[in-house]
Design an enzyme around this catalytic site. Structure first.
Site, PDB file in Angstrom:
ATOM      1  N   ARG A   6      38.458 -80.663  51.170  1.00  0.00           N
ATOM      2  CA  ARG A   6      38.430 -80.463  49.720  1.00  0.00           C
ATOM      3  C   ARG A   6      39.391 -79.360  49.290  1.00  0.00           C
ATOM      4  O   ARG A   6      39.985 -79.420  48.206  1.00  0.00           O
ATOM      5  CB  ARG A   6      36.998 -80.108  49.308  1.00  0.00           C
ATOM      6  CG  ARG A   6      36.814 -79.976  47.822  1.00  0.00           C
ATOM      7  CD  ARG A   6      35.341 -79.843  47.512  1.00  0.00           C
ATOM      8  NE  ARG A   6      35.090 -79.629  46.098  1.00  0.00           N
ATOM      9  CZ  ARG A   6      34.344 -78.626  45.630  1.00  0.00           C
ATOM     10  NH1 ARG A   6      33.786 -77.770  46.458  1.00  0.00           N
ATOM     11  NH2 ARG A   6      34.162 -78.507  44.340  1.00  0.00           N
ATOM     12  N   ASP A  17      50.629 -75.685  47.152  1.00  0.00           N
ATOM     13  CA  ASP A  17      51.404 -74.455  47.355  1.00  0.00           C
ATOM     14  C   ASP A  17      50.532 -73.289  47.787  1.00  0.00           C
ATOM     15  O   ASP A  17      50.905 -72.134  47.622  1.00  0.00           O
ATOM     16  CB  ASP A  17      52.155 -74.090  46.063  1.00  0.00           C
ATOM     17  CG  ASP A  17      51.204 -73.649  44.960  1.00  0.00           C
ATOM     18  OD1 ASP A  17      49.979 -73.910  45.083  1.00  0.00           O
ATOM     19  OD2 ASP A  17      51.669 -73.034  43.986  1.00  0.00           O
ATOM     20  N   ASN A  21      35.557 -74.184  41.044  1.00  0.00           N
ATOM     21  CA  ASN A  21      35.660 -73.951  42.492  1.00  0.00           C
ATOM     22  C   ASN A  21      34.375 -74.349  43.185  1.00  0.00           C
ATOM     23  O   ASN A  21      34.323 -74.497  44.393  1.00  0.00           O
ATOM     24  CB  ASN A  21      35.943 -72.481  42.810  1.00  0.00           C
ATOM     25  CG  ASN A  21      34.714 -71.586  42.642  1.00  0.00           C
ATOM     26  OD1 ASN A  21      33.589 -72.032  42.525  1.00  0.00           O
ATOM     27  ND2 ASN A  21      34.955 -70.297  42.635  1.00  0.00           N
ATOM     28  N   HIS A  68      35.058 -88.276  50.119  1.00  0.00           N
ATOM     29  CA  HIS A  68      33.652 -87.928  49.903  1.00  0.00           C
ATOM     30  C   HIS A  68      32.747 -88.523  50.979  1.00  0.00           C
ATOM     31  O   HIS A  68      31.536 -88.333  50.927  1.00  0.00           O
ATOM     32  CB  HIS A  68      33.199 -88.357  48.494  1.00  0.00           C
ATOM     33  CG  HIS A  68      33.774 -87.490  47.409  1.00  0.00           C
ATOM     34  ND1 HIS A  68      33.658 -87.775  46.070  1.00  0.00           N
ATOM     35  CD2 HIS A  68      34.469 -86.325  47.472  1.00  0.00           C
ATOM     36  CE1 HIS A  68      34.259 -86.837  45.354  1.00  0.00           C
ATOM     37  NE2 HIS A  68      34.770 -85.952  46.186  1.00  0.00           N
ATOM     38  N   THR A  69      33.320 -89.217  51.931  1.00  0.00           N
ATOM     39  CA  THR A  69      32.544 -89.588  53.119  1.00  0.00           C
ATOM     40  C   THR A  69      32.161 -88.340  53.902  1.00  0.00           C
ATOM     41  O   THR A  69      31.217 -88.339  54.678  1.00  0.00           O
ATOM     42  CB  THR A  69      33.336 -90.560  54.029  1.00  0.00           C
ATOM     43  OG1 THR A  69      32.531 -90.889  55.164  1.00  0.00           O
ATOM     44  CG2 THR A  69      34.629 -89.943  54.538  1.00  0.00           C
TER      45      THR A  69
HETATM   46  C1  HEM Z   1      39.413 -87.424  41.809  1.00  0.00           C
HETATM   47  C2  HEM Z   1      38.273 -86.986  41.431  1.00  0.00           C
HETATM   48  C3  HEM Z   1      37.348 -86.088  42.186  1.00  0.00           C
HETATM   49  C4  HEM Z   1      36.259 -85.511  41.631  1.00  0.00           C
HETATM   50  C5  HEM Z   1      35.782 -85.655  40.184  1.00  0.00           C
HETATM   51  C6  HEM Z   1      35.618 -84.743  42.662  1.00  0.00           C
HETATM   52  C7  HEM Z   1      34.489 -83.978  42.473  1.00  0.00           C
HETATM   53  C8  HEM Z   1      33.793 -83.365  43.466  1.00  0.00           C
HETATM   54  C9  HEM Z   1      32.571 -82.657  43.264  1.00  0.00           C
HETATM   55  C10 HEM Z   1      31.885 -82.421  41.939  1.00  0.00           C
HETATM   56  C11 HEM Z   1      32.138 -82.247  44.482  1.00  0.00           C
HETATM   57  C12 HEM Z   1      30.869 -81.502  44.793  1.00  0.00           C
HETATM   58  C13 HEM Z   1      31.061 -80.025  44.723  1.00  0.00           C
HETATM   59  C14 HEM Z   1      29.730 -79.350  44.914  1.00  0.00           C
HETATM   60  O1  HEM Z   1      28.802 -79.721  44.216  1.00  0.00           O
HETATM   61  O2  HEM Z   1      29.647 -78.465  45.755  1.00  0.00           O
HETATM   62  C15 HEM Z   1      33.104 -82.681  45.449  1.00  0.00           C
HETATM   63  C16 HEM Z   1      33.016 -82.444  46.795  1.00  0.00           C
HETATM   64  C17 HEM Z   1      33.975 -82.827  47.692  1.00  0.00           C
HETATM   65  N1  HEM Z   1      35.204 -83.371  47.402  1.00  0.00           N
HETATM   66 FE1  HEM Z   1      35.714 -84.183  45.641  1.00  0.00          FE
HETATM   67  N2  HEM Z   1      36.318 -84.864  43.820  1.00  0.00           N
HETATM   68  C18 HEM Z   1      37.392 -85.667  43.578  1.00  0.00           C
HETATM   69  C19 HEM Z   1      38.378 -85.998  44.488  1.00  0.00           C
HETATM   70  C20 HEM Z   1      38.438 -85.534  45.783  1.00  0.00           C
HETATM   71  C21 HEM Z   1      39.571 -85.699  46.665  1.00  0.00           C
HETATM   72  C22 HEM Z   1      40.885 -86.347  46.279  1.00  0.00           C
HETATM   73  C23 HEM Z   1      39.222 -85.147  47.845  1.00  0.00           C
HETATM   74  C24 HEM Z   1      40.029 -85.024  49.117  1.00  0.00           C
HETATM   75  C25 HEM Z   1      41.013 -85.797  49.451  1.00  0.00           C
HETATM   76  C26 HEM Z   1      37.868 -84.652  47.713  1.00  0.00           C
HETATM   77  C27 HEM Z   1      37.135 -84.070  48.717  1.00  0.00           C
HETATM   78  C28 HEM Z   1      35.854 -83.584  48.575  1.00  0.00           C
HETATM   79  C29 HEM Z   1      35.015 -83.182  49.685  1.00  0.00           C
HETATM   80  C30 HEM Z   1      35.355 -83.329  51.151  1.00  0.00           C
HETATM   81  C31 HEM Z   1      33.834 -82.690  49.125  1.00  0.00           C
HETATM   82  C32 HEM Z   1      32.629 -82.118  49.886  1.00  0.00           C
HETATM   83  C33 HEM Z   1      32.746 -80.609  49.928  1.00  0.00           C
HETATM   84  C34 HEM Z   1      31.597 -79.940  50.649  1.00  0.00           C
HETATM   85  O3  HEM Z   1      30.975 -80.544  51.521  1.00  0.00           O
HETATM   86  O4  HEM Z   1      31.349 -78.756  50.368  1.00  0.00           O
HETATM   87  N3  HEM Z   1      37.442 -84.887  46.445  1.00  0.00           N
HETATM   88  N4  HEM Z   1      34.111 -83.360  44.810  1.00  0.00           N
HETATM   89  C1  LIG Z   2      33.777 -69.267  42.530  1.00  0.00           C
HETATM   90  O1  LIG Z   2      33.731 -68.697  41.249  1.00  0.00           O
HETATM   91  C2  LIG Z   2      32.591 -67.912  41.023  1.00  0.00           C
HETATM   92  C3  LIG Z   2      32.552 -67.558  39.558  1.00  0.00           C
HETATM   93  O2  LIG Z   2      33.704 -66.894  39.133  1.00  0.00           O
HETATM   94  C4  LIG Z   2      32.653 -66.708  41.989  1.00  0.00           C
HETATM   95  O3  LIG Z   2      31.522 -65.870  41.780  1.00  0.00           O
HETATM   96  C5  LIG Z   2      32.674 -67.215  43.415  1.00  0.00           C
HETATM   97  O4  LIG Z   2      32.842 -66.155  44.314  1.00  0.00           O
HETATM   98  C6  LIG Z   2      33.804 -68.205  43.618  1.00  0.00           C
HETATM   99  N1  LIG Z   2      33.718 -68.808  44.920  1.00  0.00           N
HETATM  100  C7  LIG Z   2      34.665 -68.685  45.830  1.00  0.00           C
HETATM  101  C8  LIG Z   2      34.420 -69.395  47.108  1.00  0.00           C
HETATM  102  O5  LIG Z   2      35.682 -68.045  45.675  1.00  0.00           O
END
Ligand code: HEM
Ligand SMILES: *[C@@H]1O[C@H](CO)[C@@H](O)[C@H](O)[C@H]1NC(C)=O
Ligand SMILES: *[C@@H]1O[C@H](CO)[C@@H](O)[C@H](O)[C@H]1NC(C)=O
Ligand SMILES: *[C@@H]1O[C@H](CO)[C@@H](O)[C@H](O)[C@H]1NC(C)=O
Ligand SMILES: *[C@@H]1O[C@H](CO)[C@@H](O)[C@H](O)[C@H]1NC(C)=O
Length: 323
Positions: free
Chosen positions: A64, A76, A96, A194-195
């Site tokens: 991510r 970058d 973030n 998201h797998t």
């Molecule tokens: C294009 C629209 C996308 C949206 C709206 C989106 C949104 C999100 C959101 C909301 C989460 C959950 C964050 C959380 O609740 O902690 C997430 C997790 C994640 N996203 Fe996406 N994402 C997108 C595309 C992508 C892409 C392009 C990648 C990588 C190629 C990606 C990789 C991931 C991964 C691996 C996670 C899991 C992170 C974790 O386990 O902490 N996402 N994404």
């Molecule tokens: C994400 O942003 C929040 C709010 O500004 C901050 O408290 C947190 O430390 C940030 N997380 C990371 C991983 O930098």
């Protein structure tokens, strides 16, 4: 000799499979560090494998990170910069949400610096890490063109507008990524990342209550799965819900979950209903090999978006700080 030939064949297969010329695109190249840091790929891989064996749950967050890097200011390394008293950096934007694993990048950068100081950019390291994580987790192998330079700008405000919100529907997502030169197919394939990993309740609780003016609950959620999501949220905003059966296995189960209306995010589930994306979801759910092929292509494409080259950037000494 035989080994050399095999190497050449592999490189060319990679080039063909990825549709890149021998020197890559944008001036990036597969052999960018051939003479300056020939071991960089193996240093990164060895370290990624080591780290994931200890903490496999970092797979999602690390992939991510590359996505968040590329969508904001191009790939970058801007996502790695720490805030300073005068500047709130990207990683401190609200979007973030739960980004983590920064110390892993620091560790790998330090290992690379030991061998080839001042040569390899943090942006390239992020791209290589994402590639190695995918392979480690059972996903496809691909070749990463290198030569990105690190940027000098990292602003929280940028992240807020450059990352697509999880409340977007598929047509909004298509428009969003279209502005970056990515297609609907790239979008669906990339969403397959998201797998890996999980979402926090705060990213999907809007679907469970006061959803919109006509529906209190998002009607696209499978009734049994609704109970699961609701239960996760009972544990609080930061409680984690895996996107599919495993947070560490890279496969096509995420698409199968979407077919069953068991998508965690609104933005994910909408891919299974929009006519422009539904067919792709079905194809990937039914055919893992097609998903893998499209995913690797899309990752390479995302990984070279708006990259900085030459004097447009620098090679940071520390990934958290502009030189
Ligand atoms: C294009 C629209 C996308 C949206 C709206 C989106 C949104 C999100 C959101 C909301 C989460 C959950 C964050 C959380 O609740 O902690 C997430 C997790 C994640 N996203 Fe996406 N994402 C997108 C595309 C992508 C892409 C392009 C990648 C990588 C190629 C990606 C990789 C991931 C991964 C691996 C996670 C899991 C992170 C974790 O386990 O902490 N996402 N994404
Ligand atoms: C994400 O942003 C929040 C709010 O500004 C901050 O408290 C947190 O430390 C940030 N997380 C990371 C991983 O930098
Ligand atoms: C997607 O969302 C936009 C903005 O809310 C809306 O205008 C559009 O009708 C939605 N599209 C679909 C297919 O639901
Ligand atoms: C609420 O969401 C449902 C399902 O997505 C949709 O059919 C309905 O038109 C939406 N209502 C409003 C007022 O947006
Ligand atoms: C979700 O859980 C809350 C209690 O945490 C309960 O009041 C509500 O009825 C549940 N909703 C569904 C759809 O299961």
């Amino acid at each position: 000799m035989a080994r050399n030939n095999l190497f050449v064949v592999l490189i060319f297969l990679g080039i063909l499979a990825n549709g890149l010329g021998p020197f890559g695109v944008n001036g990036l190249s597969l052999t960018y560090y051939l003479f300056t840091c020939p071991l960089v790929e193996s240093i990164v891989k060895v370290n990624v494998d080591k780290i994931l064996r200890i903490d496999p749950g970092l797979a999602g967050p690390l992939v991510r990170m590359h996505f968040h890097d590329c969508f904001v200011e191009g790939c970058d390394g801007s996502v790695l910069i720490d805030s300073t008293p005068g500047n709130k950096a990207e990683k401190d934007a609200e979007s973030n949400l739960s980004l983590r694993g920064f110390e892993v990048i620091d560790e790998i950068k330090a290992e690379v610096e030991k061998r080839c100081p001042g040569i390899v950019s943090c942006a390239d390291i992020l791209a290589l890490v994402a590639k190695d994580v995918v392979l480690f987790s059972g996903g496809p192998m691909f070749f990463v063109p290198k030569g990105r330079k690190d940027g000098r700008r990292s602003k929280a405000a940028d992240a807020l507008v450059k990352l697509p919100p999880f409340t977007s529907n598929a047509s909004q997502l298509i428009d969003f990524v279209g502005k970056l030169g990515l297609t609907a197919q790239d979008l669906v394939a990339l969403s397959g990342a998201h797998t890996l990993g999980a979402a926090r309740c705060s990213s999907f609780k809007h679907r469970l209550k006061n959803f919109n003016a006509t529906h209190d609950i998002d009607p696209s959620i499978d009734p049994e799965f609704l109970k699961v999501l609701n239960k996760t949220c009972a544990a609080g905003d930061t409680a984690e819900q895996p996107f599919d059966g495993s947070i560490i296995q890279f496969n096509n189960e995420y698409f199968q979950a979407l077919q069953k209306n068991k998508g965690v995010l609104f933005s994910d589930q909408t891919l299974a209903t929009n006519p422009k994306t539904k067919e792709l979801v079905d194809t990937y759910a039914n055919n893992r090999a097609v998903f893998f092929l499209d995913f690797q292509r899309a990752m390479i494409k995302m990984g070279i978006m708006n990259v900085k080259e030459g004097s447009n950037g620098e090679v940071r000494k520390t990934c958290r700080k502009i030189n």
